[in-house]
Design a protein around this motif. Structure first.
Motif, PDB file in Angstrom:
ATOM      1  N   ILE A   1      -8.991   4.980  -8.403  1.00  0.00           N
ATOM      2  CA  ILE A   1      -8.430   5.094  -7.058  1.00  0.00           C
ATOM      3  C   ILE A   1      -7.032   5.697  -7.160  1.00  0.00           C
ATOM      4  O   ILE A   1      -6.188   5.197  -7.913  1.00  0.00           O
ATOM      5  CB  ILE A   1      -8.360   3.718  -6.351  1.00  0.00           C
ATOM      6  CG1 ILE A   1      -9.758   3.103  -6.214  1.00  0.00           C
ATOM      7  CG2 ILE A   1      -7.707   3.852  -4.978  1.00  0.00           C
ATOM      8  CD1 ILE A   1      -9.753   1.665  -5.711  1.00  0.00           C
ATOM      9  N   LEU A   2      -6.805   6.761  -6.416  1.00  0.00           N
ATOM     10  CA  LEU A   2      -5.488   7.383  -6.325  1.00  0.00           C
ATOM     11  C   LEU A   2      -4.940   7.122  -4.931  1.00  0.00           C
ATOM     12  O   LEU A   2      -5.558   7.502  -3.936  1.00  0.00           O
ATOM     13  CB  LEU A   2      -5.583   8.896  -6.565  1.00  0.00           C
ATOM     14  CG  LEU A   2      -4.356   9.724  -6.194  1.00  0.00           C
ATOM     15  CD1 LEU A   2      -3.127   9.313  -7.008  1.00  0.00           C
ATOM     16  CD2 LEU A   2      -4.639  11.220  -6.350  1.00  0.00           C
ATOM     17  N   ILE A   3      -3.786   6.469  -4.860  1.00  0.00           N
ATOM     18  CA  ILE A   3      -3.130   6.227  -3.578  1.00  0.00           C
ATOM     19  C   ILE A   3      -1.885   7.107  -3.519  1.00  0.00           C
ATOM     20  O   ILE A   3      -0.865   6.824  -4.154  1.00  0.00           O
ATOM     21  CB  ILE A   3      -2.768   4.736  -3.397  1.00  0.00           C
ATOM     22  CG1 ILE A   3      -4.038   3.874  -3.485  1.00  0.00           C
ATOM     23  CG2 ILE A   3      -2.066   4.510  -2.057  1.00  0.00           C
ATOM     24  CD1 ILE A   3      -3.790   2.374  -3.434  1.00  0.00           C
ATOM     25  N   ASN A   4      -2.000   8.201  -2.786  1.00  0.00           N
ATOM     26  CA  ASN A   4      -0.884   9.143  -2.627  1.00  0.00           C
ATOM     27  C   ASN A   4       0.032   8.612  -1.529  1.00  0.00           C
ATOM     28  O   ASN A   4      -0.118   8.937  -0.347  1.00  0.00           O
ATOM     29  CB  ASN A   4      -1.418  10.528  -2.233  1.00  0.00           C
ATOM     30  CG  ASN A   4      -1.859  11.338  -3.425  1.00  0.00           C
ATOM     31  OD1 ASN A   4      -1.176  11.409  -4.437  1.00  0.00           O
ATOM     32  ND2 ASN A   4      -3.023  11.968  -3.306  1.00  0.00           N
ATOM     33  N   ASN A   5       0.974   7.775  -1.952  1.00  0.00           N
ATOM     34  CA  ASN A   5       1.847   7.099  -0.998  1.00  0.00           C
ATOM     35  C   ASN A   5       3.245   7.707  -0.924  1.00  0.00           C
ATOM     36  O   ASN A   5       3.901   7.621   0.114  1.00  0.00           O
ATOM     37  CB  ASN A   5       1.954   5.611  -1.373  1.00  0.00           C
ATOM     38  CG  ASN A   5       3.099   4.918  -0.674  1.00  0.00           C
ATOM     39  OD1 ASN A   5       3.053   4.668   0.530  1.00  0.00           O
ATOM     40  ND2 ASN A   5       4.161   4.615  -1.423  1.00  0.00           N
ATOM     41  N   ALA A   6       3.707   8.331  -1.992  1.00  0.00           N
ATOM     42  CA  ALA A   6       5.074   8.846  -2.018  1.00  0.00           C
ATOM     43  C   ALA A   6       5.310   9.827  -0.873  1.00  0.00           C
ATOM     44  O   ALA A   6       4.518  10.746  -0.651  1.00  0.00           O
ATOM     45  CB  ALA A   6       5.352   9.531  -3.352  1.00  0.00           C
TER      46      ALA A   6
END
Length: 257
Positions: A87-92
């Motif tokens: 899982i990749l959470i692109n939050n930045a």
């Protein structure tokens, strides 16, 4: 709800706000966490807290998502035990300024574009091929109501979040025929360091953004991200738009005196 135990979850912008809250809720599910951010001391503090509270393993990446070579190096040099990211959470992401477009500061524009768009693209490009190869994975992008509705002074920030919306939709189409899922979580007002960053550290001005309103919390957003990640493998939550009850649109907010 599917179990995420022992899955590898990478979160960008993990040192504060929504990223920090996501790290905590996923840690409670027994995942292995790769936490990426610029602020090393905060990352270490978070990792120590998660280890004590949940006993989870963490792998820390100190980097700026705007630095393509740093992102490439960090992902390609991950130890084998950490390389199969589920899982990749692109939050930045961030906003700078609230100027009219014709009066805007070019460095602010570049920082928003490089962080919100290019940083997200770099991580996606270096991680998703492995997901496709392994026949599993989920990309969760943190968008914004600003990607759906512009507001005065929002110009370039809104444009970057509209790009996140388009990238999420395009990635979903490009991954058709694979089991890799793509989700965009698009909040309205969330009380984090967002406004302090937008106003370059002016706390008084930042506090006025949430005055008289009960905004969403980072934990509210993390709860939605976690929900999306734990649906059955055949279910893809394409997009979630959420706002506080006190907000009806990007510009309509009920403020109690």
């Amino acid at each position: 709800m599917i179990s995420l135990k022992n899955q590898i979850v990478l979160i960008t912008g993990a040192s504060s706000g929504i990223g920090n809250a996501c790290a905590r809720i996923f840690a409670g599910a027994g995942v292995k966490l790769i936490l990426a951010a610029r602020r090393w001391e905060r990352l270490q503090q978070l990792a120590d807290e998660l280890s004590r509270e949940f006993g989870v393993e963490t792998h820390l990446l100190q980097l700026d998502v705007r630095d393509r070579h740093a992102v490439e190096s960090a992902i390609t040099s991950l130890p084998p035990a950490w390389s199969a990211i589920d899982i990749l959470i692109n939050n930045a992401g961030l906003s700078r300024g609230l100027d009219k477009l014709h009066e805007g500061e070019l460095p602010d524009w570049e920082e928003m574009i490089d962080t919100n768009i290019k940083g997200l693209l770099y991580f996606t490009r270096y991680i998703v091929p492995g997901m496709v190869e392994r026949d599993r994975g989920h990309v969760i992008n943190l968008g914004s109501i600003a990607g759906h509705q512009t507001y005065p002074g929002g110009n370039v920030y809104c444009a970057t979040k509209a790009a996140v919306k388009a990238i999420s939709e395009g990635l979903k189409q490009d991954l058709l025929g694979t089991p890799v899922r793509v989700t965009s979580v698009d909040p309205g007002m969330v009380e984090t360091e967002f406004s302090q960053v937008r106003f370059h550290g002016d706390r008084e001005r930042a506090n006025k953004v949430y005055q008289g309103v009960q905004p969403l919390t980072p934990e509210d957003i993390a709860d939605v991200v976690f929900f999306c990640a734990t649906r059955s493998p055949h279910v893809n939550i394409n997009q979630v738009i959420l706002m506080p009850v006190d907000q009806a649109s990007a510009t309509l907010v009920n403020r109690r005196q």
